[in-house]
Write an enzyme that holds these catalytic residues in place. Sequence first.
Site, PDB file in Angstrom:
ATOM      1  N   TRP A 185       0.865  -1.184   0.000  1.00 12.59           N
ATOM      2  CA  TRP A 185       0.000   0.000   0.000  1.00 12.59           C
ATOM      3  C   TRP A 185       0.899   1.230   0.000  1.00 12.59           C
ATOM      4  O   TRP A 185       1.850   1.292   0.781  1.00 12.59           O
ATOM      5  CB  TRP A 185      -0.920   0.045   1.225  1.00 12.59           C
ATOM      6  N   GLU A 226      -3.047  -2.830  -2.523  1.00 15.60           N
ATOM      7  CA  GLU A 226      -4.195  -2.271  -1.793  1.00 15.60           C
ATOM      8  C   GLU A 226      -4.569  -0.890  -2.324  1.00 15.60           C
ATOM      9  O   GLU A 226      -3.763   0.031  -2.305  1.00 15.60           O
ATOM     10  CB  GLU A 226      -3.845  -2.176  -0.301  1.00 15.60           C
ATOM     11  N   LYS A 228      -6.984   2.667  -2.499  1.00 14.13           N
ATOM     12  CA  LYS A 228      -7.573   3.578  -1.528  1.00 14.13           C
ATOM     13  C   LYS A 228      -8.324   4.665  -2.272  1.00 14.13           C
ATOM     14  O   LYS A 228      -8.068   4.912  -3.450  1.00 14.13           O
ATOM     15  CB  LYS A 228      -6.459   4.196  -0.662  1.00 14.13           C
ATOM     16  N   ASP A 259      -9.738  -3.004   1.374  1.00 14.93           N
ATOM     17  CA  ASP A 259      -9.821  -2.464   2.735  1.00 14.93           C
ATOM     18  C   ASP A 259     -11.204  -1.835   2.901  1.00 14.93           C
ATOM     19  O   ASP A 259     -11.632  -1.015   2.089  1.00 14.93           O
ATOM     20  CB  ASP A 259      -8.710  -1.425   2.932  1.00 14.93           C
ATOM     21  N   HIS A 262     -11.703   1.975   2.462  1.00 15.39           N
ATOM     22  CA  HIS A 262     -11.104   2.667   1.325  1.00 15.39           C
ATOM     23  C   HIS A 262     -12.051   2.920   0.154  1.00 15.39           C
ATOM     24  O   HIS A 262     -11.632   3.048  -0.984  1.00 15.39           O
ATOM     25  CB  HIS A 262      -9.879   1.894   0.829  1.00 15.39           C
ATOM     26  N   HIS A 286      -8.678  -6.231   4.259  1.00 13.45           N
ATOM     27  CA  HIS A 286      -8.339  -5.449   5.441  1.00 13.45           C
ATOM     28  C   HIS A 286      -9.663  -5.125   6.100  1.00 13.45           C
ATOM     29  O   HIS A 286     -10.376  -4.215   5.689  1.00 13.45           O
ATOM     30  CB  HIS A 286      -7.590  -4.170   5.070  1.00 13.45           C
ATOM     31  N   ASP A 294     -11.827   7.946   5.783  1.00 11.69           N
ATOM     32  CA  ASP A 294     -10.952   6.828   6.090  1.00 11.69           C
ATOM     33  C   ASP A 294     -10.397   6.931   7.487  1.00 11.69           C
ATOM     34  O   ASP A 294      -9.419   7.606   7.730  1.00 11.69           O
ATOM     35  CB  ASP A 294      -9.804   6.772   5.077  1.00 11.69           C
ATOM     36  N   ASP A 296      -9.606   4.187  10.676  1.00 16.70           N
ATOM     37  CA  ASP A 296      -9.633   2.757  10.935  1.00 16.70           C
ATOM     38  C   ASP A 296     -10.054   2.495  12.365  1.00 16.70           C
ATOM     39  O   ASP A 296      -9.230   2.279  13.228  1.00 16.70           O
ATOM     40  CB  ASP A 296      -8.248   2.179  10.647  1.00 16.70           C
ATOM     41  N   ASP A 326      -7.257  -4.397  10.055  1.00 18.42           N
ATOM     42  CA  ASP A 326      -6.515  -3.144   9.894  1.00 18.42           C
ATOM     43  C   ASP A 326      -7.240  -2.028  10.631  1.00 18.42           C
ATOM     44  O   ASP A 326      -8.148  -1.417  10.098  1.00 18.42           O
ATOM     45  CB  ASP A 326      -6.369  -2.809   8.396  1.00 18.42           C
TER      46      ASP A 326
HETATM   47  C1  RNT Z   1      -3.843   2.783   4.944  1.00 23.43           C
HETATM   48  C2  RNT Z   1      -3.968   1.345   4.610  1.00 23.43           C
HETATM   49  C3  RNT Z   1      -2.873   0.458   5.110  1.00 23.43           C
HETATM   50  C4  RNT Z   1      -2.438   0.806   6.518  1.00 23.43           C
HETATM   51  C5  RNT Z   1      -1.456  -0.163   7.114  1.00 23.43           C
HETATM   52  C6  RNT Z   1      -0.801   0.399   8.319  1.00 23.43           C
HETATM   53  O1  RNT Z   1      -4.916   3.520   4.592  1.00 23.43           O
HETATM   54  O2  RNT Z   1      -5.197   0.869   5.061  1.00 23.43           O
HETATM   55  O3  RNT Z   1      -3.250  -0.866   5.007  1.00 23.43           O
HETATM   56  O4  RNT Z   1      -3.524   0.912   7.371  1.00 23.43           O
HETATM   57  O5  RNT Z   1      -0.579  -0.556   6.161  1.00 23.43           O
HETATM   58 ZN    ZN Z   2      -5.505  -1.275   4.911  1.00 25.31          ZN
END
Ligand code: RNT
Ligand code: ZN
Length: 419
Positions: A185, A226, A228, A259, A262, A286, A294, A296, A326
């Site tokens: 990512w 990954e 976003k 994710d 994202h 994720h 965004d 987490d 994540d």
């Molecule tokens: C960031 C991504 C990524 C991170 C990690 C720490 O937006 O989700 O996966 O959260 O790599």
């Molecule tokens: Zn992530």
Amino acid sequence: MNKEIEQRYLLAKEKYARVGVDTDLALKKLDDVAISVQCWQGDDIQGFISDASLSGGIQVTGNYPGKARNLKELQMDIEKAFSLIPGKKRLNLHAIYVSSPLEGRDIDQLEVKDFQGWIDWAKKENIGLDFNPTCFSHPMYKDNFTLASPDEEVRSFWVRHCKACVKIGDDIGRQLNDKCVTNIWVPDGMKDNPYSHLEARERLMKSLDEILATPYSKENELLAVESKFFGIGAESYTVGSSEFYLGYAIKNQIGICLDAGHFHPNEFISDKISSALMFVPELLLHVSRPVYWDSDHVVIFDDELQRIAQSLVRENALSRTHIGLDFFDATINRIASWVIGTRATQKALLKAFLEPKEELLKIENDCNYTKRLMLTEELKAYPWGDVYNYFLESHGVKSDEDWYQDVEEYEKEVLSKRG
Ligand code: RNT
Ligand code: ZN
């Protein structure tokens, strides 16, 4: 075995049997699902290389006492959390979590020996490891760019870092005899409207091609990318968008990482799983919890988590999906957050395993949507919680809210004594 929990389980087993569900079988299936727990919740994504502040458009807010300050503390905290989570687990590492000092080398020169402490620990814990290059929190993250940078010095630095990580993931998988998922990512993007959306994507593709040219064995390692939607400070444009990476993963037959945080607030990864798996060999999730933008948040047993688990179980996606967590929250006890997020994921999976799959499929294919609605609604109130408690108890783990005492004690005895 606690008598009450056993009795409740037997009653639940009978009830589920009436709709054709075998609870013992569901528990066996749950036992087989490995959840990869993110190491970075333990220290707010600080890592052990530098005290640089977190960058890359991600943020951890809060200052809850007791975060891990070194390898030993982090391993201890993870062990504590793992003792409260039954079933198969993995640990997901970021490249900044070296287990021994780099002694003058920068992160573009990482080697597997820098993670040997984790590999040996994983052997002892009997778990698999997953890996991630860390393309942020470093002075070479310049002008919001890493792999897509127009500055060749910057771009090539991150290519070297990612190549080193691919090599390390391959070594980890071989040493543990357990495939390591290495997920790339990058935060690359722009705060304001780009003049062109294309050039940076061409550079990102060039960098990824160079990274993929690193020799590695597909048996030891799955590479995933990954996407976003946007990051903080990169609100207008993200180079590695969903379309970009899905296309790239399909073209190169590598994994795509979805994710949960994202995408647009009304867009759900649960509905993407079946489509993505038609075109990529394997999937990485994720599991996260977006709140407005965004961020987490700790995974909880909400609708989307249940939908994700349902997609995996109902659509036979588990064997080709890697489930990673994540989230990062520094306002609460970090060990509790691991336990809560991982247990919530297991509960959602179990609830999905406890559905009469064949029957529901038949009802749906008969277009009997009234019966489908009726049955899926009734199942929501079935005693799946009693089945989960039995799962915990039979693994010797405290059920219901009783586990929390352990965390409180650990906080008092260990965490509160950290500076
Ligand atoms: C960031 C991504 C990524 C991170 C990690 C720490 O937006 O989700 O996966 O959260 O790599
Ligand atoms: Zn992530």
